[in-house]
Write a protein that holds these residues in place. Structure first.
Motif, PDB file in Angstrom:
ATOM      1  N   SER A 170     -25.788  53.195   0.558  1.00  0.00           N
ATOM      2  CA  SER A 170     -25.487  51.891   0.261  1.00  0.00           C
ATOM      3  C   SER A 170     -26.384  51.100   1.126  1.00  0.00           C
ATOM      4  CB  SER A 170     -24.040  51.484   0.018  1.00  0.00           C
ATOM      5  OG  SER A 170     -23.630  52.436  -0.754  1.00  0.00           O
ATOM      6  N   TYR A 171     -27.301  50.330   0.608  1.00  0.00           N
ATOM      7  CA  TYR A 171     -28.008  49.470   1.440  1.00  0.00           C
ATOM      8  C   TYR A 171     -27.456  48.071   1.108  1.00  0.00           C
ATOM      9  CZ  TYR A 171     -31.445  53.176   1.152  1.00  0.00           C
ATOM     10  OH  TYR A 171     -31.932  54.368   0.881  1.00  0.00           O
ATOM     11  N   ILE A 172     -26.712  47.632   2.437  1.00  0.00           N
ATOM     12  CA  ILE A 172     -25.955  46.469   2.392  1.00  0.00           C
ATOM     13  C   ILE A 172     -26.567  45.207   2.766  1.00  0.00           C
ATOM     14  CG2 ILE A 172     -23.684  45.580   3.749  1.00  0.00           C
ATOM     15  CD1 ILE A 172     -22.922  48.519   3.745  1.00  0.00           C
ATOM     16  N   ALA A 173     -27.700  45.199   3.584  1.00  0.00           N
ATOM     17  CA  ALA A 173     -28.160  44.139   4.213  1.00  0.00           C
ATOM     18  C   ALA A 173     -29.926  44.666   4.487  1.00  0.00           C
ATOM     19  CB  ALA A 173     -27.801  43.631   5.162  1.00  0.00           C
ATOM     20  N   ARG A 174     -30.622  43.411   4.300  1.00  0.00           N
ATOM     21  CA  ARG A 174     -32.187  43.611   4.697  1.00  0.00           C
ATOM     22  C   ARG A 174     -32.065  44.443   6.049  1.00  0.00           C
ATOM     23  NH1 ARG A 174     -36.268  39.059   3.575  1.00  0.00           N
ATOM     24  NH2 ARG A 174     -37.557  40.748   3.961  1.00  0.00           N
ATOM     25  N   ALA A 175     -33.238  45.282   6.257  1.00  0.00           N
ATOM     26  CA  ALA A 175     -33.519  46.038   7.349  1.00  0.00           C
ATOM     27  C   ALA A 175     -34.751  45.414   8.077  1.00  0.00           C
ATOM     28  CB  ALA A 175     -33.394  47.473   7.491  1.00  0.00           C
ATOM     29  N   GLY A 176     -34.645  44.171   8.403  1.00  0.00           N
ATOM     30  CA  GLY A 176     -36.061  43.686   8.642  1.00  0.00           C
ATOM     31  C   GLY A 176     -36.630  44.291   9.934  1.00  0.00           C
ATOM     32  N   GLY A 177     -38.122  44.467   9.750  1.00  0.00           N
ATOM     33  CA  GLY A 177     -39.048  45.254  10.621  1.00  0.00           C
ATOM     34  C   GLY A 177     -38.824  44.648  12.036  1.00  0.00           C
ATOM     35  N   ASP A 178     -38.327  43.416  12.067  1.00  0.00           N
ATOM     36  CA  ASP A 178     -38.173  42.918  13.619  1.00  0.00           C
ATOM     37  C   ASP A 178     -36.859  42.766  13.910  1.00  0.00           C
ATOM     38  OD1 ASP A 178     -37.483  40.814  11.553  1.00  0.00           O
ATOM     39  OD2 ASP A 178     -38.679  39.051  12.331  1.00  0.00           O
ATOM     40  N   SER A 179     -35.737  43.508  13.123  1.00  0.00           N
ATOM     41  CA  SER A 179     -34.487  43.585  13.501  1.00  0.00           C
ATOM     42  C   SER A 179     -34.147  44.758  14.237  1.00  0.00           C
ATOM     43  CB  SER A 179     -33.376  43.340  12.544  1.00  0.00           C
ATOM     44  OG  SER A 179     -33.753  42.290  11.534  1.00  0.00           O
ATOM     45  N   GLY A 180     -34.956  45.580  14.641  1.00  0.00           N
ATOM     46  CA  GLY A 180     -34.736  46.828  15.161  1.00  0.00           C
ATOM     47  C   GLY A 180     -34.805  46.799  16.617  1.00  0.00           C
ATOM     48  N   PRO A 181     -34.337  47.895  17.408  1.00  0.00           N
ATOM     49  CA  PRO A 181     -34.057  49.078  16.753  1.00  0.00           C
ATOM     50  C   PRO A 181     -32.981  49.240  16.151  1.00  0.00           C
ATOM     51  CG  PRO A 181     -33.507  49.205  19.053  1.00  0.00           C
ATOM     52  CD  PRO A 181     -34.197  47.869  18.696  1.00  0.00           C
ATOM     53  N   PHE A 182     -32.684  50.257  15.145  1.00  0.00           N
ATOM     54  CA  PHE A 182     -31.685  50.483  14.392  1.00  0.00           C
ATOM     55  C   PHE A 182     -30.827  51.900  14.746  1.00  0.00           C
ATOM     56  CE2 PHE A 182     -34.588  47.905  11.921  1.00  0.00           C
ATOM     57  CZ  PHE A 182     -33.770  47.101  10.992  1.00  0.00           C
ATOM     58  N   LEU A 183     -29.635  51.724  14.623  1.00  0.00           N
ATOM     59  CA  LEU A 183     -28.771  52.718  15.173  1.00  0.00           C
ATOM     60  C   LEU A 183     -27.997  53.477  14.181  1.00  0.00           C
ATOM     61  CD1 LEU A 183     -27.249  51.363  18.545  1.00  0.00           C
ATOM     62  CD2 LEU A 183     -29.250  53.010  18.133  1.00  0.00           C
ATOM     63  N   ALA A 184     -28.043  54.642  13.935  1.00  0.00           N
ATOM     64  CA  ALA A 184     -27.301  55.550  12.765  1.00  0.00           C
ATOM     65  C   ALA A 184     -26.138  56.028  13.591  1.00  0.00           C
ATOM     66  CB  ALA A 184     -28.017  56.262  12.152  1.00  0.00           C
ATOM     67  N   ALA A 185     -24.988  56.039  13.197  1.00  0.00           N
ATOM     68  CA  ALA A 185     -23.722  56.529  13.968  1.00  0.00           C
ATOM     69  C   ALA A 185     -22.958  57.537  12.836  1.00  0.00           C
ATOM     70  CB  ALA A 185     -22.985  55.627  14.778  1.00  0.00           C
ATOM     71  N   SER A 186     -22.676  58.519  13.511  1.00  0.00           N
ATOM     72  CA  SER A 186     -21.970  59.529  12.455  1.00  0.00           C
ATOM     73  C   SER A 186     -20.936  60.027  13.498  1.00  0.00           C
ATOM     74  CB  SER A 186     -22.881  60.641  12.061  1.00  0.00           C
ATOM     75  OG  SER A 186     -22.066  61.271  10.966  1.00  0.00           O
ATOM     76  N   GLU A 187     -19.757  60.210  13.043  1.00  0.00           N
ATOM     77  CA  GLU A 187     -18.701  60.893  13.689  1.00  0.00           C
ATOM     78  C   GLU A 187     -17.438  61.448  12.854  1.00  0.00           C
ATOM     79  OE1 GLU A 187     -15.902  59.806  17.481  1.00  0.00           O
ATOM     80  OE2 GLU A 187     -16.876  58.179  16.588  1.00  0.00           O
ATOM     81  N   LEU A 188     -17.220  62.804  13.343  1.00  0.00           N
ATOM     82  CA  LEU A 188     -16.144  63.587  12.558  1.00  0.00           C
ATOM     83  C   LEU A 188     -14.734  63.599  13.610  1.00  0.00           C
ATOM     84  CD1 LEU A 188     -18.275  66.501  11.617  1.00  0.00           C
ATOM     85  CD2 LEU A 188     -17.678  64.570   9.940  1.00  0.00           C
TER      86      LEU A 188
END
Length: 157
Positions: free
Chosen positions: A90-108
Motif C-alpha cells: 500500500s503506497y501511503i505517501a509520495r516517495a519523493g526522490g529528494d526525500s531519501g534515503p528510504f528505510l524498509a523495516a521488517s520484524e517477526l
C-alpha cells in the motif's frame, strides 16, 4: 552464530544479486527476525513525477521481508528452500526522490521465529506472512507491505 556474523552472511549473499547491485539497496540493521534495508534514490530509480518508482519500493520491501524471514534461520538454510510467494503493498505517501534515503523495516516476533525453527526441524512446510514498513528520511510512513515467505524442506539430491 552471533547476530552480527549472521547479518554479514545474509548481506553478503544479498549483495551478489543483480537487483540489489542495480538498486544500491544496503543493510542497515540485522538481527534474528529483524531486517532494515536502505536505498538512496538515483536518477534511474525515479518515475515521471520524480518519486521513487513503485517497482523499486516494492523491491526494497521484498528484500527487507525476505531478509527478516531468513534472519532467524541462517544456520538452517542448508535444510530449507525459501522463496517469496506473493506480496502486497500500500503506497501511503509520495516517495519523493529528494526525500531519501528510504528505510524498509521488517520484524517477526520471537515466538514466530521459534515456531518457524520448530517447523523446519520437523520438516513441515511453512507459509509465513512478513510485514514491512517503509519510511523516508523524515521518518514519514511512505508504504506498508506484506509478503508470504514459503519455507520448505530442501529435497534430497
Amino acid at each position: 552464530m552471533e547476530s552480527a556474523a549472521m547479518g554479514e552472511m545474509v548481506m553478503a549473499g544479498f549483495g551478489k544479486l543483480g537487483f540489489i547491485q542495480y538498486t544500491g539497496i544496503s543493510g542497515v540493521d540485522f538481527a534474528p527476525g529483524r531486517t532494515v534495508m536502505s536505498i538512496a534514490p538515483r536518477r534511474e530509480h525515479l518515475n515521471h513525477n520524480g518519486d521513487l518508482h513503485a517497482a523499486v519500493l516494492f523491491g526494497l520491501a521484498e528484500t527487507a521481508a525476505m531478509g527478516a524471514a531468513v534472519s532467524g534461520i541462517v544456520d538452517l538454510m542448508g535444510a530449507t528452500f525459501i522463496v517469496a510467494r506473493d506480496g502486497r503493498i500500500s503506497y501511503i505517501a509520495r516517495a519523493g526522490g529528494d526525500s531519501g534515503p528510504f528505510l524498509a523495516a521488517s520484524e517477526l516476533s520471537a515466538e514466530t521465529l521459534e515456531q518457524v525453527r520448530a517447523d523446519i526441524a520437523a520438516r513441515k512446510p511453512i507459509e509465513l506472512e512478513v510485514p514491512v514498513s517503509i519510511t523516508d528520511c523524515a521518518e514519514k510512513l511512505v508504504a506498508t507491505a506484506y509478503f508470504t515467505a514459503v519455507i520448505r524442506p530442501r529435497r534430497a539430491s
